[in-house]
Design an enzyme around this catalytic site. Structure first.
Site, PDB file in Angstrom:
ATOM      1  N   ASP A  14       8.032   0.267  -3.028  1.00 32.18           N
ATOM      2  CA  ASP A  14       6.880  -0.246  -3.735  1.00 32.18           C
ATOM      3  C   ASP A  14       5.711   0.680  -3.392  1.00 32.18           C
ATOM      4  O   ASP A  14       5.773   1.458  -2.436  1.00 32.18           O
ATOM      5  CB  ASP A  14       6.596  -1.685  -3.290  1.00 32.18           C
ATOM      6  CG  ASP A  14       5.404  -2.296  -3.981  1.00 32.18           C
ATOM      7  OD1 ASP A  14       5.268  -2.120  -5.204  1.00 32.18           O
ATOM      8  OD2 ASP A  14       4.593  -2.946  -3.296  1.00 32.18           O
ATOM      9  N   ASP A  16       1.756  -0.146  -3.912  1.00 35.59           N
ATOM     10  CA  ASP A  16       0.512  -0.731  -3.442  1.00 35.59           C
ATOM     11  C   ASP A  16       0.725  -1.637  -2.231  1.00 35.59           C
ATOM     12  O   ASP A  16       1.584  -2.521  -2.244  1.00 35.59           O
ATOM     13  CB  ASP A  16      -0.143  -1.527  -4.577  1.00 35.59           C
ATOM     14  CG  ASP A  16      -0.435  -0.632  -5.769  1.00 35.59           C
ATOM     15  OD1 ASP A  16      -0.931   0.481  -5.560  1.00 35.59           O
ATOM     16  OD2 ASP A  16      -0.155  -1.053  -6.915  1.00 35.59           O
TER      17      ASP A  16
END
Length: 239
Positions: A14, A16
């Site tokens: 991922d 953020d």
């Protein structure tokens, strides 16, 4: 006697609050306020509301993408590209941490295929993935009109929640592979990513939010606080 060939190893990240200690989508919105592209009061109110929905797992990604790309679409490709260069210089580059780069490089040095799989759209994230040295990016793809510019709609399956699993399965199928053919690790901070965390061989709750931390502890998943002062960059899982 010959040994079986090693399965392809995937390191999925991922973006953020996982590789970056911020939310690039949210920060892009704040940046557009600072450069005068959006009304500070109304945009901030709506941006904060969408972000709260994302954290709660209730975000309508189609509504959000229309909102988030409105200013970019209105100003056109040249102005948008120039603004993004400034955004990278002022916001993203200073936020890139050596621990994150070291973790990516360890996987790459081990021969793993590294991908960023993010719910943030391609306009925001493509230059960020390049800055991190990750050529493989699965992000929210933006539909384009006849001129090649963004329409505000999403093209294909958005990489959010179960959509991350579906997009990864498309990526694998394009290479004539399935989950059984790969050895996969996924790093994420968010409960939104539980579907993909449950799918991989090695889920790693990375800088996890409180709910994901509790779930990881319950299930015995690795927990990595990548940006803590005493964090050590972990070695990739053993083959």
């Amino acid at each position: 006697m010959t040994s079986e060939p090693r399965r392809l190893r995937l390191a999925l990240f991922d973006l953020d609050h996982t590789l970056l200690p911020l939310d690039s989508d949210y920060e892009w919105g704040e940046f557009t306020i600072r450069i005068g592209w959006n009304d500070p009061v109304e945009f901030a109110r709506r941006n904060d509301a969408f972000y709260a929905h994302y954290q709660a797992g209730t975000l309508d990604v189609h509504d959000y993408v229309r909102f988030a790309t409105e200013a970019v679409r209105a100003r056109g490709p040249e102005a948008a590209a120039a603004a993004h260069l400034q955004f990278m210089r002022d916001v993203i580059t200073p936020a890139i941490q050596p621990q994150a780069l070291a973790l990516i490089r360890q996987h790459q040095a081990a021969g793993d295929e590294v991908l960023i799989v993010t719910a943030t759209n391609e306009f925001v994230t493509t230059p960020i993935a390049q800055a991190l040295g990750v050529p493989q990016l699965l992000s929210v793809q933006l539909a384009r009109d006849a001129s090649g510019w963004y329409t505000g709609e999403i093209d294909g399956i958005p990489t959010m929640r179960e959509g991350k699993v579906l997009r990864m399965e498309q990526w694998l199928a394009e290479r004539q592979l399935g989950w059984a053919d790969v050895e996969s690790t996924f790093y994420s901070d968010s409960m939104n990513d539980v579907p993909l965390l449950e799918k991989v061989n090695y889920p790693v709750a990375t800088n996890p939010d409180p709910r994901l931390r509790a779930l990881a502890q319950e299930r015995g998943w690795r927990i990595l606080d990548l940006f803590s002062a005493d964090a050590e960059t972990p070695a990739p899982p053993a083959a």
